[in-house]
Design an enzyme around this catalytic site. Structure first.
Site, PDB file in Angstrom:
ATOM      1  N   HIS A 173     -38.196  -8.387 -10.723  1.00 40.45           N
ATOM      2  CA  HIS A 173     -37.598  -9.583 -11.314  1.00 40.45           C
ATOM      3  C   HIS A 173     -36.630 -10.259 -10.344  1.00 40.45           C
ATOM      4  O   HIS A 173     -35.697 -10.941 -10.776  1.00 40.45           O
ATOM      5  CB  HIS A 173     -36.881  -9.233 -12.621  1.00 40.45           C
ATOM      6  CG  HIS A 173     -37.801  -8.735 -13.678  1.00 40.45           C
ATOM      7  ND1 HIS A 173     -38.678  -9.552 -14.358  1.00 40.45           N
ATOM      8  CD2 HIS A 173     -38.015  -7.478 -14.163  1.00 40.45           C
ATOM      9  CE1 HIS A 173     -39.382  -8.840 -15.221  1.00 40.45           C
ATOM     10  NE2 HIS A 173     -38.992  -7.572 -15.119  1.00 40.45           N
ATOM     11  N   LYS A 219      -7.098   2.882  -1.074  1.00 42.99           N
ATOM     12  CA  LYS A 219      -7.499   4.025  -1.899  1.00 42.99           C
ATOM     13  C   LYS A 219      -7.083   3.838  -3.348  1.00 42.99           C
ATOM     14  O   LYS A 219      -7.863   4.079  -4.266  1.00 42.99           O
ATOM     15  CB  LYS A 219      -6.875   5.309  -1.333  1.00 42.99           C
ATOM     16  CG  LYS A 219      -7.254   6.578  -2.103  1.00 42.99           C
ATOM     17  CD  LYS A 219      -8.732   6.869  -2.023  1.00 42.99           C
ATOM     18  CE  LYS A 219      -9.098   8.162  -2.698  1.00 42.99           C
ATOM     19  NZ  LYS A 219     -10.555   8.342  -2.774  1.00 42.99           N
ATOM     20  N   ASN A 239       5.441  -2.480  -2.922  1.00 45.38           N
ATOM     21  CA  ASN A 239       4.022  -2.421  -3.285  1.00 45.38           C
ATOM     22  C   ASN A 239       3.850  -3.209  -4.570  1.00 45.38           C
ATOM     23  O   ASN A 239       4.634  -3.033  -5.498  1.00 45.38           O
ATOM     24  CB  ASN A 239       3.559  -0.981  -3.531  1.00 45.38           C
ATOM     25  CG  ASN A 239       3.396  -0.204  -2.248  1.00 45.38           C
ATOM     26  OD1 ASN A 239       3.484  -0.760  -1.158  1.00 45.38           O
ATOM     27  ND2 ASN A 239       3.167   1.085  -2.371  1.00 45.38           N
ATOM     28  N   GLY A 240       2.791  -4.008  -4.647  1.00 50.47           N
ATOM     29  CA  GLY A 240       2.536  -4.774  -5.855  1.00 50.47           C
ATOM     30  C   GLY A 240       2.441  -6.257  -5.558  1.00 50.47           C
ATOM     31  O   GLY A 240       2.250  -6.675  -4.411  1.00 50.47           O
ATOM     32  N   LYS A 257     -21.406   3.072  -1.768  1.00 52.80           N
ATOM     33  CA  LYS A 257     -20.946   3.901  -0.652  1.00 52.80           C
ATOM     34  C   LYS A 257     -21.361   3.300   0.686  1.00 52.80           C
ATOM     35  O   LYS A 257     -20.586   3.268   1.635  1.00 52.80           O
ATOM     36  CB  LYS A 257     -21.505   5.329  -0.772  1.00 52.80           C
ATOM     37  CG  LYS A 257     -20.807   6.181  -1.789  1.00 52.80           C
ATOM     38  CD  LYS A 257     -19.373   6.472  -1.361  1.00 52.80           C
ATOM     39  CE  LYS A 257     -18.505   6.824  -2.559  1.00 52.80           C
ATOM     40  NZ  LYS A 257     -18.107   5.681  -3.374  1.00 52.80           N
ATOM     41  N   TRP A 313      -0.957  -3.635   2.951  1.00 52.17           N
ATOM     42  CA  TRP A 313      -2.321  -4.125   2.740  1.00 52.17           C
ATOM     43  C   TRP A 313      -2.138  -5.532   2.205  1.00 52.17           C
ATOM     44  O   TRP A 313      -1.682  -5.725   1.096  1.00 52.17           O
ATOM     45  CB  TRP A 313      -3.046  -3.226   1.750  1.00 52.17           C
ATOM     46  CG  TRP A 313      -4.512  -3.500   1.581  1.00 52.17           C
ATOM     47  CD1 TRP A 313      -5.530  -2.974   2.306  1.00 52.17           C
ATOM     48  CD2 TRP A 313      -5.118  -4.338   0.591  1.00 52.17           C
ATOM     49  NE1 TRP A 313      -6.736  -3.434   1.839  1.00 52.17           N
ATOM     50  CE2 TRP A 313      -6.515  -4.274   0.784  1.00 52.17           C
ATOM     51  CE3 TRP A 313      -4.631  -5.142  -0.437  1.00 52.17           C
ATOM     52  CZ2 TRP A 313      -7.413  -4.980  -0.009  1.00 52.17           C
ATOM     53  CZ3 TRP A 313      -5.519  -5.853  -1.232  1.00 52.17           C
ATOM     54  CH2 TRP A 313      -6.902  -5.750  -1.005  1.00 52.17           C
ATOM     55  N   GLU A 319     -24.085   3.601  -7.241  1.00 48.60           N
ATOM     56  CA  GLU A 319     -23.066   4.323  -6.475  1.00 48.60           C
ATOM     57  C   GLU A 319     -23.496   4.495  -5.019  1.00 48.60           C
ATOM     58  O   GLU A 319     -22.683   4.351  -4.093  1.00 48.60           O
ATOM     59  CB  GLU A 319     -22.795   5.678  -7.123  1.00 48.60           C
ATOM     60  CG  GLU A 319     -21.835   6.585  -6.375  1.00 48.60           C
ATOM     61  CD  GLU A 319     -20.450   6.010  -6.179  1.00 48.60           C
ATOM     62  OE1 GLU A 319     -19.712   6.557  -5.343  1.00 48.60           O
ATOM     63  OE2 GLU A 319     -20.098   4.991  -6.831  1.00 48.60           O
ATOM     64  N   CYS A 350       0.775  -1.193   0.000  1.00 45.53           N
ATOM     65  CA  CYS A 350       0.000   0.000   0.000  1.00 45.53           C
ATOM     66  C   CYS A 350       0.829   1.276   0.000  1.00 45.53           C
ATOM     67  O   CYS A 350       0.735   2.008  -0.951  1.00 45.53           O
ATOM     68  CB  CYS A 350      -0.953  -0.010   1.157  1.00 45.53           C
ATOM     69  SG  CYS A 350      -2.493   0.708   0.650  1.00 45.53           S
ATOM     70  N   ARG A 401      -4.686   5.340   2.575  1.00 47.11           N
ATOM     71  CA  ARG A 401      -4.683   4.353   1.495  1.00 47.11           C
ATOM     72  C   ARG A 401      -5.156   2.982   1.979  1.00 47.11           C
ATOM     73  O   ARG A 401      -5.433   2.104   1.178  1.00 47.11           O
ATOM     74  CB  ARG A 401      -3.276   4.245   0.902  1.00 47.11           C
ATOM     75  CG  ARG A 401      -2.841   5.510   0.179  1.00 47.11           C
ATOM     76  CD  ARG A 401      -1.370   5.480  -0.136  1.00 47.11           C
ATOM     77  NE  ARG A 401      -1.033   4.485  -1.144  1.00 47.11           N
ATOM     78  CZ  ARG A 401      -0.949   4.731  -2.440  1.00 47.11           C
ATOM     79  NH1 ARG A 401      -1.209   5.940  -2.902  1.00 47.11           N
ATOM     80  NH2 ARG A 401      -0.617   3.791  -3.283  1.00 47.11           N
ATOM     81  N   GLU A 404     -19.224   0.212   1.350  1.00 50.24           N
ATOM     82  CA  GLU A 404     -17.813   0.520   1.593  1.00 50.24           C
ATOM     83  C   GLU A 404     -17.541   0.967   3.024  1.00 50.24           C
ATOM     84  O   GLU A 404     -16.565   0.532   3.638  1.00 50.24           O
ATOM     85  CB  GLU A 404     -17.343   1.631   0.644  1.00 50.24           C
ATOM     86  CG  GLU A 404     -17.095   1.193  -0.777  1.00 50.24           C
ATOM     87  CD  GLU A 404     -16.641   2.347  -1.643  1.00 50.24           C
ATOM     88  OE1 GLU A 404     -15.670   2.170  -2.392  1.00 50.24           O
ATOM     89  OE2 GLU A 404     -17.253   3.431  -1.591  1.00 50.24           O
TER      90      GLU A 404
END
Length: 611
Positions: free
Chosen positions: A506, A606, A100-101, A487, A74, A483, A2, A27, A490
């Site tokens: 349906h 993030k 990171n990665g 939210k 992370w 959206e 992260c 992040r 999250e």
């Protein structure tokens, strides 16, 4: 992933590194660590938990030395444990490394290294890098050992490395994960995000993929993997450090919601030519001929930006009469799209570093499609790879759950639709003038929506104990329903789903009962009567109804609503900018009432720089 921060200079490194880690907290992370070099010894302290807790427990300030690296993790490979936290080192404790990665071929490399006698302390993919460098150091210097390592690993990385035998240097490298150098006076910085180094310098250099750099306190040298030196452009940061402060708000998310009248105006500021009835941009890099020849648009993104793409599809097809596909970037990168030079691929990303979106763009470029980026972060990877692009100018977005970047994206998509329509002669001057004037009214209307904050907070208190929620909308407001549901998921950890209102019967209607509210995004428009019947269906089954709508002379919706939130009137095309804000505030206040960490929700990052 992260967060990465590194320092080399005349000052004690540890306090600067810890300050940088705190700037990177937004992040998302689960553990953190710091490494310094002192008297040719590598010193490492790391643990799981929040930075403030680890700092008290480990006393990072006791790590002496003028050079160091630090990391927030992370987790991707291995559990959240102290041993899996970064930095990692080699068998001899001569190397310290943060990453990171993801290293995709780490398992086979780990197996081979273990056979050669290397002893591993963690479950991570990252530790493989330290042992590979150690292996190659037997036959070459540290710089070449790093290059040899990176030539055989597969995946994504941003790396910062310390080596005890060269104790006044930091070695860094990048591929598909962001990394930036900060230039100070007799000091150098490296970070995965400019926010971490903004308090110290505004002079920065962005690393590109497959580049390695060596930092000392007085210089930096950038090379490719063939050890050929590369001249880099020094850029000046435009963001102000004050933009990363709370300024009296309880959370960054709330601050950023309330910044939207300004950030929306910044998105269209200088980009409106009222007399010409057209939008104007500085970075399109497409000729009039190119624009006229575009016969299809693909909008691609992830998460919140993907929802903006859905609204963009309505805008482009409605205003510019261009056929549009909306694709998840994570799916587009592995699909077989039919692309050519007359297809425009537009990528949306707040950070400009989203791994899947970058990969989707790379695919588009290989097939000779025109590529375009709509991003917030200046100098980010996407901005450097596309044929043309537009910045949001929203300022740093610290809250993990995107708010102001989303509404800024909608403004840019609206302007771009007008721009394409004028280029393709689908919109005349009079119509363009009218549409642009309506956009100029939006910031004041957003302020009126924000005036409902207290009312929305009161509604949130009534519904903060729910377990599920349904968000419903039609037309331009269907993506707003998606959206709004995202939210809530999250930041409050409440299960929520967004649907086109007509699709409710349906399947989702089976979930409706007195314990699950349905949030309808239902402004007064051509679909009002249709959505009213959907509201009736929920009410007849005992469901609670929250309605986001516009004022009208009729009270039909008010009579059906358990709660009603009003937004000002505007056109269908601009309405999502207004209707999304109550969903942002509702999610925020429900999360706060539930005691959730709204700026750093669990398990989220993030900037998603891995697949």
């Amino acid at each position: 992933m992260c967060g990465i921060i590194g320092y080399v200079g005349n000052k004690e490194a540890a306090p600067i590194l810890v300050e940088g880690l705190k700037k990177l907290e937004y992040r998302g992370y689960d553990s953190a660590g710091v490494a310094t070099i002192n008297n040719k010894n590598i010193l490492i302290k790391k643990d799981v938990g929040k930075i403030s807790e680890i700092e008290k427990k480990l006393n990072w300030a006791s790590l002496l030395g003028n050079v160091g690296i630090a990391h927030t993790r992370w987790s991707t490979h291995g559990a959240v444990t102290k041993m899996n936290a970064h930095p990692h080192n080699d068998c001899k404790n001569e190397i310290a490394l943060v990453h990171n990665g993801i290293i995709e071929n780490y398992a086979e490399l780990r197996f081979l290294l273990a056979k050669e006698g290397h002893s591993f302390k963690s479950e991570t993919d990252t530790e493989v890098l330290a042992h590979l460098i150690e292996k190659f150091l037997e036959h070459c210097n540290i710089e070449n050992a790093i290059i040899k390592t990176l030539k055989i690993v597969e995946g994504a990385y941003a790396l910062a490395i310390l080596y005890v035998k060269e104790p006044e240097k930091i070695f860094i490298a990048k591929k598909s994960s962001p990394l930036v150098i900060g230039l100070g006076k007799d000091e150098m910085f490296v970070a995965s995000d400019v926010i971490a180094i903004m308090p110290h310098t505004k002079k920065i250099v962005y690393l590109n993929d497959n580049e390695i750099a060596i930092l000392t306190k007085q210089s930096y040298t950038v090379k490719n993997f063939d050890a050929v030196k590369i001249d880099k452009k020094v850029q000046e940061l435009k963001w102000d450090i004050e933009q990363t402060s709370l300024n009296g708000f309880d959370h960054f998310m709330l601050k950023e919601i309330f910044e939207q009248p300004t950030t929306i105006q910044n998105a269209f500021k200088g980009r409106i030519d009222i007399r010409a009835g057209n939008a104007k941009f500085g970075g399109i890099n497409l000729s009039k001929k190119d624009l006229k020849e575009i016969n299809r648009v693909i909008l691609t993104a992830c998460g919140t930006s993907w929802h903006a793409c859905l609204i963009g599809k309505y805008l482009f097809e409605d205003i510019a009469k261009i056929p549009v596909q909306v694709e998840y970037a994570s799916e587009l990168r592995y699909s077989k799209p039919i692309l050519d030079k007359n297809v425009l691929v537009i990528a949306l990303s707040q950070s400009g570093e989203t791994a899947d979106t970058i990969a989707a763009l790379e695919k588009a470029k290989k097939q000779n499609a025109k590529t375009f980026g709509i991003v917030n972060v200046v100098g980010s990877t996407i901005t450097r790879m596309v044929d043309g692009g537009i910045y949001l100018h929203a300022g740093p977005e610290i809250g993990v759950a995107s708010t102001k970047a989303f509404t800024s994206q909608l403004v840019i998509l609206y302007l771009l639709a007008i721009f394409l329509a004028r280029a393709k002669e689908q919109l005349n001057n009079r119509e363009g003038v009218k549409m642009l004037k309506l956009l100029q009214e939006i910031p004041k209307k957003v302020k009126k929506v924000l005036d409902a904050n207290k009312k929305i907070k009161d509604i949130a208190k009534k519904y903060c104990s729910i377990s599920n929620a349904l968000y419903l909308g039609r037309g331009y407001n269907f993506p707003v329903a998606l959206e709004g549901a995202l939210k809530l998921k999250e930041i409050s950890y409440i299960h929520a789903e967004g649907y086109p209102a007509a699709e409710m019967k349906h399947g989702p209607i089976a979930l409706v009962d007195k314990n699950m509210p349905s949030i309808f995004i239902a402004p007064s428009d051509r679909l009002s009567k249709k959505i009213l019947s959907n509201i009736e269906e929920v009410k007849s089954r005992g469901g609670k109804v929250i309605i986001i709508t516009t004022p009208t002379k009729h009270n039909e919706l008010k009579e059906k609503a358990d709660e009603i939130i009003y937004v000002p009137n505007t056109t269908e095309q601009l309405m999502p900018i207004l209707t999304v804000i109550p969903t942002q505030l509702l999610a925020y206040h429900i999360a706060v009432a539930r005691g959730c960490d709204v700026d750093k929700p669990r398990n989220l990052a993030k900037s998603v720089t891995v697949e």
